[in-house]
Design a protein around this motif. Structure first.
Motif, PDB file in Angstrom:
ATOM      1  N   UNK A  47       0.837  -1.211   0.000  1.00  0.00           N
ATOM      2  CA  UNK A  47       0.000   0.000   0.000  1.00  0.00           C
ATOM      3  C   UNK A  47       0.866   1.253   0.000  1.00  0.00           C
ATOM      4  N   UNK A  48       1.909   1.251   0.821  1.00  0.00           N
ATOM      5  CA  UNK A  48       2.772   2.433   0.915  1.00  0.00           C
ATOM      6  C   UNK A  48       3.484   2.688  -0.414  1.00  0.00           C
ATOM      7  N   UNK A  49       4.089   1.651  -0.982  1.00  0.00           N
ATOM      8  CA  UNK A  49       4.832   1.840  -2.238  1.00  0.00           C
ATOM      9  C   UNK A  49       3.909   2.281  -3.373  1.00  0.00           C
ATOM     10  N   UNK A  50       2.741   1.649  -3.473  1.00  0.00           N
ATOM     11  CA  UNK A  50       1.811   1.996  -4.550  1.00  0.00           C
ATOM     12  C   UNK A  50       1.341   3.441  -4.429  1.00  0.00           C
ATOM     13  N   UNK A  51       0.876   3.817  -3.230  1.00  0.00           N
ATOM     14  CA  UNK A  51       0.269   5.146  -3.089  1.00  0.00           C
ATOM     15  C   UNK A  51       1.281   6.269  -3.079  1.00  0.00           C
ATOM     16  N   UNK A  52       2.485   5.983  -2.605  1.00  0.00           N
ATOM     17  CA  UNK A  52       3.497   7.035  -2.649  1.00  0.00           C
ATOM     18  C   UNK A  52       3.890   7.300  -4.101  1.00  0.00           C
ATOM     19  N   UNK A  53       3.849   6.260  -4.932  1.00  0.00           N
ATOM     20  CA  UNK A  53       4.112   6.436  -6.355  1.00  0.00           C
ATOM     21  C   UNK A  53       3.017   7.246  -7.031  1.00  0.00           C
ATOM     22  N   UNK A  54       1.762   6.823  -6.811  1.00  0.00           N
ATOM     23  CA  UNK A  54       0.618   7.509  -7.427  1.00  0.00           C
ATOM     24  C   UNK A  54       0.559   8.972  -6.962  1.00  0.00           C
ATOM     25  N   UNK A  55       0.764   9.174  -5.653  1.00  0.00           N
ATOM     26  CA  UNK A  55       0.649  10.530  -5.123  1.00  0.00           C
ATOM     27  C   UNK A  55       1.771  11.438  -5.598  1.00  0.00           C
TER      28      UNK A  55
ATOM     29  N   UNK B  10      -6.993   6.319 -11.838  1.00  0.00           N
ATOM     30  CA  UNK B  10      -7.152   6.698 -13.242  1.00  0.00           C
ATOM     31  C   UNK B  10      -7.123   8.220 -13.392  1.00  0.00           C
ATOM     32  N   UNK B  11      -7.842   8.899 -12.505  1.00  0.00           N
ATOM     33  CA  UNK B  11      -7.915  10.360 -12.554  1.00  0.00           C
ATOM     34  C   UNK B  11      -6.550  10.998 -12.390  1.00  0.00           C
ATOM     35  N   UNK B  12      -5.772  10.535 -11.399  1.00  0.00           N
ATOM     36  CA  UNK B  12      -4.460  11.119 -11.123  1.00  0.00           C
ATOM     37  C   UNK B  12      -3.512  10.908 -12.305  1.00  0.00           C
ATOM     38  N   UNK B  13      -3.520   9.674 -12.848  1.00  0.00           N
ATOM     39  CA  UNK B  13      -2.628   9.378 -13.969  1.00  0.00           C
ATOM     40  C   UNK B  13      -3.010  10.202 -15.204  1.00  0.00           C
ATOM     41  N   UNK B  16      -1.874  13.689 -14.928  1.00  0.00           N
ATOM     42  CA  UNK B  16      -0.432  13.751 -15.154  1.00  0.00           C
ATOM     43  C   UNK B  16      -0.096  13.788 -16.643  1.00  0.00           C
ATOM     44  N   UNK B  17      -0.794  12.954 -17.430  1.00  0.00           N
ATOM     45  CA  UNK B  17      -0.573  12.924 -18.877  1.00  0.00           C
ATOM     46  C   UNK B  17      -0.943  14.273 -19.489  1.00  0.00           C
ATOM     47  N   UNK B  18      -2.080  14.810 -19.022  1.00  0.00           N
ATOM     48  CA  UNK B  18      -2.579  16.105 -19.491  1.00  0.00           C
ATOM     49  C   UNK B  18      -1.549  17.202 -19.243  1.00  0.00           C
ATOM     50  N   UNK B  19      -0.862  17.119 -18.112  1.00  0.00           N
ATOM     51  CA  UNK B  19       0.132  18.137 -17.749  1.00  0.00           C
ATOM     52  C   UNK B  19       1.507  17.803 -18.333  1.00  0.00           C
ATOM     53  N   UNK B  20       1.539  16.782 -19.190  1.00  0.00           N
ATOM     54  CA  UNK B  20       2.758  16.388 -19.900  1.00  0.00           C
ATOM     55  C   UNK B  20       3.931  16.026 -18.994  1.00  0.00           C
ATOM     56  N   UNK B  21       3.662  15.270 -17.931  1.00  0.00           N
ATOM     57  CA  UNK B  21       4.799  14.775 -17.148  1.00  0.00           C
ATOM     58  C   UNK B  21       4.996  13.289 -17.452  1.00  0.00           C
ATOM     59  N   UNK B  22       6.202  12.816 -17.204  1.00  0.00           N
ATOM     60  CA  UNK B  22       6.499  11.410 -17.426  1.00  0.00           C
ATOM     61  C   UNK B  22       5.927  10.607 -16.259  1.00  0.00           C
ATOM     62  N   UNK B  23       4.686  10.101 -16.440  1.00  0.00           N
ATOM     63  CA  UNK B  23       3.985   9.495 -15.308  1.00  0.00           C
ATOM     64  C   UNK B  23       4.709   8.265 -14.756  1.00  0.00           C
ATOM     65  N   UNK B  24       5.312   7.482 -15.640  1.00  0.00           N
ATOM     66  CA  UNK B  24       5.948   6.241 -15.171  1.00  0.00           C
ATOM     67  C   UNK B  24       7.159   6.532 -14.283  1.00  0.00           C
TER      68      UNK B  24
END
Lengths: 192, 168
Positions: A47-55, B10-13, B16-24
């Motif tokens: 959970x920590x690794x996933x959400x810190x990445x997404x956030x 999905x929304x956050x990613x 990120x694409x919309x703002x042209x950042x390298x999401x990965x």
């Protein structure tokens, strides 16, 4: 203060076991609970690794900032020492949102991140700042709208109305939050 | 409820694409920081779990509480309820376990069962959260944090009792 509680837990337990002759049992328990602690951390890792990445995406793209600006009028009243552009605010807002929705495990990484950001603005690095304490009080007084675990358990025990406790729980948790935040405010005021 | 997490991701990613950042790459950077966090919280969790387990498994709590039994009787409360109130700020799994046994002994729809449910929802594990959050950033001087946290818990538990007598 945390040291004192830790001492109390360990010392009272061991001394009592000495008198009741449970020493061998406690000896095993010490080893087992160390393993239990490591397992607990292991369950938190995904959970920590996933959400810190997404956030991090939310932070870099500026989305988190937008979210915290939305809630700024409310948060600024509680966290008077944090500036409007503080990164901590976005994480505090996300943490509270998750807690309210009952997503406790997702709330933890946001909380840790909020503490990290507040630490960056903290002058005395080994001492808790006012904002940190306010955040913790808000967090531990438990602002949960729907106690999902309790309802599930009541259901499994065959309760006639598992959800009857929702409104009383909300009232109790609100009282707890208000009392905590009030005392926090009074202490902060008196120290200035 | 099942929609919240997937749609948030999905929304956050997408944003990120919309703002042209390298999401990965951004994801990987953030996740790597998470590794650091885990490293920092490990010792505080270990310390708390060991301390709480020694205390719980020794049974010393019931020894302390036995002194309070006469007071409880006059309020029609059980020893289990008081034990749960004591453990609620210390350990989430322990208070949940006591709540389970209260359901078993008194029945889930009894007053004790109702009160235990409300108590469980009223507060959180203050001492554990404090140790975890302060431990993660190496704060040693916690100032008045614990005092205020435990005060909030106490108010929550008292409120749970009053509200339960009204709603039950």
């Amino acid at each position: 203060m945390v040291s004192l509680i830790w001492l109390f837990l360990i010392a009272s337990g061991i001394i009592y076991s000495f008198f009741t002759g449970n020493m061998e049992f406690i000896n095993n328990e010490i080893l087992n609970s160390s393993k239990e602690a490591i397992n607990l951390v292991f369950t938190m890792i995904p959970v920590i690794l996933l959400w810190m990445g997404i956030m991090n995406i939310a932070e870099v793209s500026g989305l988190l900032n937008k979210f915290s600006n939305l809630l700024y009028p409310l948060l600024s009243k509680l966290f008077t020492s944090l500036k409007k552009d503080s990164k901590a605010l976005g994480y505090i807002a996300s943490n509270i949102a998750c807690n309210v929705l009952g997503l406790g495990s997702v709330a933890t990484p946001f909380g840790l991140k909020a503490m990290e950001e507040m630490q960056k603005e903290n002058i005395n690095k080994d001492e808790a700042s006012d904002a940190m304490i306010t955040f913790l009080v808000l967090n531990t007084s438990g602002v949960t709208l729907i106690p999902t675990t309790v309802i599930a358990l009541r259901n499994s025990y065959g309760s006639v109305s598992p959800t009857a406790i929702i409104i009383p729980s909300i009232i109790a948790t609100t009282v707890s939050s208000i009392c905590g935040l009030t005392l926090d405010y009074i202490i902060r005021r008196s120290k200035k | 409820m099942n929609y919240i997490i997937p749609l948030t991701i999905l929304g956050i990613i997408s944003y990120g694409v919309l703002k042209k950042i390298n999401i990965y790459d951004t994801f990987l950077d953030g996740s790597k920081e998470g590794l650091h966090t885990i490293f920092n919280i490990l010792p505080s969790i270990l310390a708390m779990v060991v301390g709480v387990n020694i205390f719980l498994k020794s049974g010393v709590l019931y020894f302390f509480l036995s002194f309070l039994e006469p007071v409880l009787k006059s309020y029609d409360l059980s020893l289990e309820i008081l034990a749960m109130g004591f453990l609620r700020p210390i350990s989430g799994s322990a208070s949940l376990a006591i709540m389970n046994s209260i359901y078993k002994i008194y029945g889930v729809d009894s007053f004790m069962g109702f009160l235990a449910s409300v108590m469980e929802g009223a507060t959180d594990t203050t001492i554990y959260v404090l140790a975890l959050y302060f431990g993660s950033i190496k704060i040693v001087k916690t100032r008045y944090a614990l005092k205020v946290g435990l005060f909030a818990d106490l108010c929550g538990l008292i409120a749970a009792f009053i509200v339960s007598t009204i709603f039950f």
